[in-house]
Scaffold this active site. Structure first.
Site, PDB file in Angstrom:
ATOM      1  CD  GLU A   1       2.342 -14.359  -2.281  1.00  0.00           C
ATOM      2  OE1 GLU A   1       1.198 -13.625  -1.769  1.00  0.00           O
ATOM      3  OE2 GLU A   1       1.867 -15.111  -2.633  1.00  0.00           O
TER       4      GLU A   1
ATOM      5  CG  HIS B   1       2.870   4.433  23.048  1.00  0.00           C
ATOM      6  ND1 HIS B   1       2.869   5.733  24.161  1.00  0.00           N
ATOM      7  CD2 HIS B   1       1.873   5.844  22.559  1.00  0.00           C
ATOM      8  CE1 HIS B   1       1.996   6.615  24.261  1.00  0.00           C
ATOM      9  NE2 HIS B   1       1.489   6.489  23.194  1.00  0.00           N
TER      10      HIS B   1
ATOM     11  CE  LYS C   1       1.483 -22.917  -2.895  1.00  0.00           C
ATOM     12  NZ  LYS C   1       0.677 -21.930  -3.841  1.00  0.00           N
TER      13      LYS C   1
END
Ligand code: PA5
Length: 458
Positions: free
Chosen positions: A290, A319, A433
């Site tokens: 961010e 793995h 937003k």
């Protein structure tokens, strides 16, 4: 904490990949300008997180609250998202016993359980509330802006849950951590007489775990907050060095910037070798992403820059993702985090009739196996020409974790200068937003069609 960076350099890899050593000297020469810019911006009021080492008044207030009111509850429920939640999750994971909430009172040394809700998934919220007794719960609502949709929606749901059980006494089960003057939460706190702590205005969400945002819930569950801050001061002191090679956070930052911009290694993996830093790696991911992923640079020019952080954990990810790190594109740097001394170790026992293939295991400890796997993975990556470096924590404690947190915050601040971007804003999340507000019918926001484009469905 020690930073081992040799395997970032081509003379320690295969001689082909990695940064040529002269490049390190060039970075060291340029660092003077970077440090000067950070100092200038600090002087102008940016980089507020540098002040977090010194918060005696806040610590006293938090201690008083935790030792007084906090004692009356056996569950702390934190509501927050992004920078208002990820740091606390990392603190809990690193510094309290695994499975904290499943332990009985004695196992938790009579400190409360702690749940962090950082999403609005109705199943998680409903289930968390079902498991808690509102009469025994303290709810810490954390939002710097005091208006984030997800956190406010959680707050409304939880407040109603409290009021149904407690009536007007619900207010005594709430504590807010928010901006000192602005926002809806501050307004509600003043109106309803709810205790409220302050997020320092100059400290942004993802840089705020060492402010009351993380310190209050941490103190409530018995984490040594003075230790965290002492560790932060260790890192801050190191960042005053003007010699790049003596300044760990600046060096890590410079090497990652150079690896990205000169060699195309734009994926920056953080891979702690302990389960207890899993959430720390998630916290780092937000901080690096961010802060540095930006469309425009400081001069307003379009750059679309930013490294991609990846969280991993060893040996589990050996793995899973390590095959890609080892043989995939040369576009990654891996930072290992190793803990030199585990608080507890387990010996692998000798068992009668063990097949010869497994005879090498008994007698070793699990920590020994884990260390061997870390060293082997670092060496194997290096032999394949893959840049990697290591942060060694002598042990995992409040102090070393505080140092590691501040290390990455400092590194991010320096990276803002190297990349030429503002690491403290996040303009890219604003459009999403606004569209959400519109879709939810918030006054002043024009609704736009949000559905998927028609057709093109398989
Ligand atoms: O780092 C940031 O600034 C963000 O991730 C914020 O922490 C997040 O958006 C939540 O914001 P607020 O604390 O204002 O609710």
């Amino acid at each position: 904490m020690k930073l081992h960076y040799g395997r970032m350099l081509s003379d320690r890899l295969d001689g082909v990949h990695g940064l040529p050593r002269p490049r390190l000297l060039e970075l060291a020469r340029r660092f003077g300008e970077v440090q000067a810019e950070v100092r200038r911006r600090r002087g102008a009021g940016e980089y507020g997180f540098y002040g977090l080492g010194d918060q005696a008044a806040s610590v006293t207030q938090i201690r008083r609250f935790a030792e007084g009111v906090g004692q009356a509850f056996d569950h702390v429920l934190v509501l927050g998202i992004g920078g208002s939640a990820l740091g606390m999750k990392a603190l809990l994971n690193a510094l309290k016993r695994p499975g904290w909430n499943e332990l009985d009172d004695e196992g938790r040394e009579f400190f409360p359980r702690l749940t962090v809700l950082d999403n609005v998934d109705p199943t998680s919220v409903a289930e968390a509330l079902r498991r808690m007794d509102p009469r025994r719960a303290l709810v810490n609502v954390i939002s710097k802006s005091g208006g984030t949709a997800e956190t406010m929606a959680q707050y409304l749901v939880v407040r109603e849950w409290l009021e149904r059980a407690l009536g007007p006494a619900a207010a005594r089960h709430l504590v807010f951590t928010t901006d000192p003057a602005r926002g809806a939460l501050r307004e509600i706190a003043a109106r309803d007489g709810i205790a409220a702590l302050e997020v320092p205005p100059a400290v942004g969400g993802r840089f705020s775990v060492l402010s009351p945002v993380g310190l209050l819930p941490a103190a409530l569950v018995g984490i040594d907050i003075e230790g965290l801050l002492a560790g932060a001061r260790d890192a801050l002191a190191g960042a005053e060095a003007d010699d790049l090679l003596q300044n760990q956070s600046a060096l890590w930052s410079a090497l990652h910037w150079a690896a990205d911009t000169a060699l195309g290694a734009r994926i920056h993996v953080l891979m702690p070798y302990t389960d207890r830093l899993r959430e720390f790696a998630e916290w780092y991911r937000q901080l690096w992403a961010e802060s540095l992923g930006k469309a425009k640079d400081r001069r307003g020019q379009e750059v679309h820059t930013g490294p991609t952080p990846v969280a991993a954990v060893g040996p589990t990810d050996q793995h899973s993702q390590v095959q890609l790190f080892m043989e995939g594109p040369f576009d990654k740097v891996v930072t290992f985090m190793a803990v030199d001394r585990f608080a507890e170790d387990v010996t692998i026992p000798q068992v009668a009739g063990l097949p010869a293939d497994l005879a090498y295991l008994p007698g070793h400890s699990l920590a020994g196996l884990l260390q061997a796997e870390y060293q082997a993975t670092s060496a194997a990556l290096a032999s394949m020409g893959r840049m990697n470096c290591s942060l060694h924590l002598p042990e995992l404690s409040a102090r070393t974790l505080g140092e590691a947190i501040m290390f990455f915050q400092l590194a991010t601040g320096y990276a803002g200068v190297w990349y030429g971007v503002d690491p403290f804003d996040q303009p890219g999340v604003e459009l999403g937003k606004r569209l959400t507000f519109a879709a939810m019918g918030r006054a002043g926001y024009t609704a736009e069609p949000l559905g998927l484009p028609p057709g093109d469905v398989a």
